[in-house]
Design an enzyme around this catalytic site. Structure first.
Site, PDB file in Angstrom:
ATOM      1  N   ARG A   1     -13.846   9.926  -5.108  1.00 47.06           N
ATOM      2  CA  ARG A   1     -14.956   9.891  -6.087  1.00 47.06           C
ATOM      3  C   ARG A   1     -15.789   8.621  -5.917  1.00 47.06           C
ATOM      4  NH1 ARG A   1     -11.851   8.668 -11.838  1.00 47.06           N
ATOM      5  NH2 ARG A   1     -11.044   6.646 -11.178  1.00 47.06           N
TER       6      ARG A   1
ATOM      7  N   ASP B   1       6.208   4.092   2.543  1.00 46.45           N
ATOM      8  CA  ASP B   1       5.471   5.302   2.120  1.00 46.45           C
ATOM      9  C   ASP B   1       5.001   6.078   3.349  1.00 46.45           C
ATOM     10  OD1 ASP B   1       5.652   4.932  -0.635  1.00 46.45           O
ATOM     11  OD2 ASP B   1       3.760   3.830  -0.766  1.00 46.45           O
TER      12      ASP B   1
ATOM     13  N   GLY C   1      -8.789  11.119  -2.104  1.00 50.55           N
ATOM     14  CA  GLY C   1      -8.380   9.822  -2.634  1.00 50.55           C
ATOM     15  C   GLY C   1      -8.495   8.764  -1.552  1.00 50.55           C
TER      16      GLY C   1
ATOM     17  N   LYS D   1       1.040  -3.044  -5.104  1.00 49.02           N
ATOM     18  CA  LYS D   1       1.343  -2.960  -3.662  1.00 49.02           C
ATOM     19  C   LYS D   1       0.458  -3.885  -2.817  1.00 49.02           C
ATOM     20  CE  LYS D   1       3.154   1.741  -3.792  1.00 49.02           C
ATOM     21  NZ  LYS D   1       3.053   3.120  -3.325  1.00 49.02           N
TER      22      LYS D   1
ATOM     23  N   GLY E   1      -7.044   5.306  -2.127  1.00 46.85           N
ATOM     24  CA  GLY E   1      -6.275   4.150  -2.568  1.00 46.85           C
ATOM     25  C   GLY E   1      -5.109   3.850  -1.633  1.00 46.85           C
ATOM     26  N   GLY E   2      -4.083   3.200  -2.193  1.00 46.24           N
ATOM     27  CA  GLY E   2      -2.937   2.791  -1.378  1.00 46.24           C
ATOM     28  C   GLY E   2      -2.184   3.968  -0.773  1.00 46.24           C
ATOM     29  N   ALA E   3      -2.007   5.038  -1.537  1.00 42.48           N
ATOM     30  CA  ALA E   3      -1.278   6.199  -1.002  1.00 42.48           C
ATOM     31  C   ALA E   3      -2.081   6.848   0.119  1.00 42.48           C
ATOM     32  CB  ALA E   3      -1.009   7.208  -2.119  1.00 42.48           C
TER      33      ALA E   3
END
Ligand code: NAP
Length: 268
Positions: A152, A101, A127, A65, A129-131
């Site tokens: 993390r 998304d 999290g 992505k 990241g991309g999401a």
């Protein structure tokens, strides 16, 4: 009409997107087939050049992505905010990218919450990241709602939070973020595998917390099932996946897909 419709990822064999996109194409009478293409990172650039030549359109999934965002000649504002592209098409030989998304997550949140979170509410986002960026593009715009990112790799959480509004913070204290949250969102892959630990222990949740898991798997994740068993409103990532696909279809064909046909294709 695009010359070809593809999903770019690595791996992609597990994806359920072809099932519901092909159902939408059939329902609309569009003579195209949505194909999953397994593209290794080193092959992405050549694949995109070839797809531009074929006037292709499609979706992008892990791990491409961010790379497709960088490869686009133009992108939507929302793709700019997330720095990730999950939907693309070609206009005048230029690769154009969008990030549906964000609309997918907005639909998931509406389905779970029914009404917008009140001013002063809190979201814990697990999290970075991309999401997670797609979630922040949405929750970061909710008036008076604070989102706390926990990941993390704490430097990644801090860097992500810093890209969004002052209503988005980062912390290393998972328990404190989850305990005070009205909405808890898992944007890590934890739960995809049977032996994964839960993204956050259930006894951390406040009694009225709503639980959203972006992970999709047959029969839902153990976290979603366990949270629901304890009385929490809880949904997995399937409504988000279907809606990001429905909005992508609208970008490619300038018409709404048959959402019921898409849902039916992945039911059960
Ligand atoms: P990503 O960019 O690789 O980010 C994953 C995040 O999760 C990172 O913060 C990563 O931490 C963390 N993480 C990975 N493994 C972990 C573990 N074992 N324990 C704790 N944290 C861990 O992935 P993504 O694109 O954001 O996707 C995340 C999940 O969302 C995937 O399962 C994906 O399928 C799902 N997703 C669903 C939809 C939908 O429509 N339902 C859409 C997009 C994504 P590090 O930085 O330390 O590696």
């Amino acid at each position: 009409m695009p010359g070809r419709l593809v999903l770019l990822g690595h791996p992609v064999a597990h994806s359920i997107s072809p099932a519901f996109q092909n159902a939408a194409l059939r329902a609309a009478g569009i003579p195209l087939r949505y194909e999953a293409l397994d593209i290794e990172p080193g092959e992405l650039s050549a694949a995109l050049q070839s797809l531009i030549g074929q006037h292709a359109a499609g979706n992008v999934t892990i791990p491409h992505k961010e790379a497709v965002f960088r490869a686009c000649g133009r992108h939507s504002d929302v793709a700019g905010r997330t720095r990730a592209v999950n939907t693309f098409w070609v206009e005048d030989d230029v690769l154009v990218g969008d990030n549906t998304d964000v609309a997918g997550f907005a639909a998931l949140a509406r389905e779970a919450l029914h009404v917008p979170l009140a001013t002063g509410s809190r979201v814990a986002l697990l999290g970075a990241g991309g999401a997670a960026a797609a979630v922040l593009a949405e929750t970061g715009s909710w008036p008076g709602v604070q989102t706390t990112v926990v990941a993390r790799t704490s430097t990644r959480a801090q860097a992500l939070a810093a890209r969004f509004s002052a209503c988005v913070l980062a912390t290393d204290d998972l328990a404190a973020a989850v305990r005070s949250a009205d909405l808890v969102v898992n944007a890590t892959p934890l739960g995809l595998r049977d032996d994964d630990p839960m993204p956050a222990a259930l006894d951390m949740l406040s009694p009225a917390a709503v639980v959203l898991d972006l992970v999709c798997r047959r029969g839902e994740t153990a976290w979603v099932r366990a949270a629901r068993a304890r009385g929490h409103t809880s949904l997995d990532g399937l409504p988000m996946l279907l809606e990001q696909g429905a909005v992508a279809f609208t970008r490619w064909f300038d018409r709404e897909p048959d959402r019921a046909a898409m849902r039916a294709a992945v039911a059960g």
